[in-house]
Design a protein around this motif. Structure first.
Motif, PDB file in Angstrom:
ATOM      1  N   THR A 127      31.745  46.984  44.470  1.00  0.00           N
ATOM      2  CA  THR A 127      32.017  46.219  45.677  1.00  0.00           C
ATOM      3  C   THR A 127      31.785  47.103  46.901  1.00  0.00           C
ATOM      4  O   THR A 127      31.648  48.330  46.780  1.00  0.00           O
ATOM      5  N   LYS A 151      36.163  49.161  35.142  1.00  0.00           N
ATOM      6  CA  LYS A 151      35.418  47.901  35.151  1.00  0.00           C
ATOM      7  C   LYS A 151      35.005  47.519  33.731  1.00  0.00           C
ATOM      8  O   LYS A 151      35.137  46.354  33.319  1.00  0.00           O
ATOM      9  N   LYS A 167      30.974  42.826  40.051  1.00  0.00           N
ATOM     10  CA  LYS A 167      31.449  42.808  41.445  1.00  0.00           C
ATOM     11  C   LYS A 167      32.635  41.872  41.628  1.00  0.00           C
ATOM     12  O   LYS A 167      33.235  41.844  42.700  1.00  0.00           O
ATOM     13  N   GLU A 170      37.484  44.579  41.353  1.00  0.00           N
ATOM     14  CA  GLU A 170      37.597  45.636  42.364  1.00  0.00           C
ATOM     15  C   GLU A 170      38.717  46.593  41.984  1.00  0.00           C
ATOM     16  O   GLU A 170      39.846  46.185  41.717  1.00  0.00           O
TER      17      GLU A 170
END
Length: 202
Positions: A127, A151, A167, A170
């Motif tokens: 991001t 992630k 994305k 975050e």
């Protein structure tokens, strides 16, 4: 400093392998229970798969008395135990290590070697806030893999993989927060490996 001494900062067992090669099994977290095995040589993809599944079988037997576990696959392809729906696991590996987590709740884990990061990956999956934090960091490679492994842990939590949309996740390490909300843990081993996990937010 020997391979085993370098990594031996918590509960571990070090093994000699033929030809002078070594591996070490290390307990990374107690709850959820996560073990990793580190190797003094590079593993092939086949070895990574076989060794990680052997570690899973060892952990299931040692902690639950489960022999010869049978597996099924969920909607997105994530494996689970056919006969023990209240025991969850997640597997990860890289070319010098494998990692397995088992828990009484759903879990996603990831392990990576800290190496030179890719700016193309940053543009594709980070991001704006994450990319900004990375740009300001004096330890960019380490921070990159701290963010990346979290992630990866999120997308492995339910097995959706990259279709989840990286994305859409975050990571805010300063405030210890992941959006969407997850509990998480992370450790850096011997300045060379990052291991991360996520579980459902309590």
């Amino acid at each position: 400093m020997s391979f085993c001494t370098k990594l031996a900062k918590r509960n571990y067992f070090c093994y000699n392998i033929s030809g002078g090669d070594k591996k070490m099994r290390v307990k990374i977290f107690e709850k959820p229970l996560i073990f990793a095995e580190f190797f003094s040589f590079k593993l092939t993809k086949k070895q990574q798969h076989e060794i990680s599944h052997k570690l899973l079988e060892d952990m299931l037997f040692e902690n639950y008395g489960i022999k010869n576990p049978q597996f099924e696959y969920g909607e997105y392809g994530k494996p689970f135990l056919s006969d023990y729906k209240n025991i969850f696991f997640s597997i990860s590996h890289c070319n010098k290590a494998v990692c397995v987590g088992i828990s009484d709740e759903n879990i996603g884990i990831d392990i990576e070697i800290i190496k030179k990061h890719s700016e193309n990956v940053v543009k594709r999956v980070f991001t704006e806030k994450e990319a900004s934090e990375l740009a300001k960091s004096t330890e960019k490679d380490k921070l990159f893999f701290q963010l990346w492994t979290l992630k990866e842990s999120v997308v492995k939590f339910d097995g959706k993989g990259i279709s989840y949309g990286m994305k859409n996740i975050e990571i805010d390490l300063k405030n210890k927060k992941i959006t969407p909300l997850f509990d998480f843990g992370q450790k850096i081993i011997s300045k060379n490996f990052v291991i991360s996990y996520v579980t459902a937010k309590k």
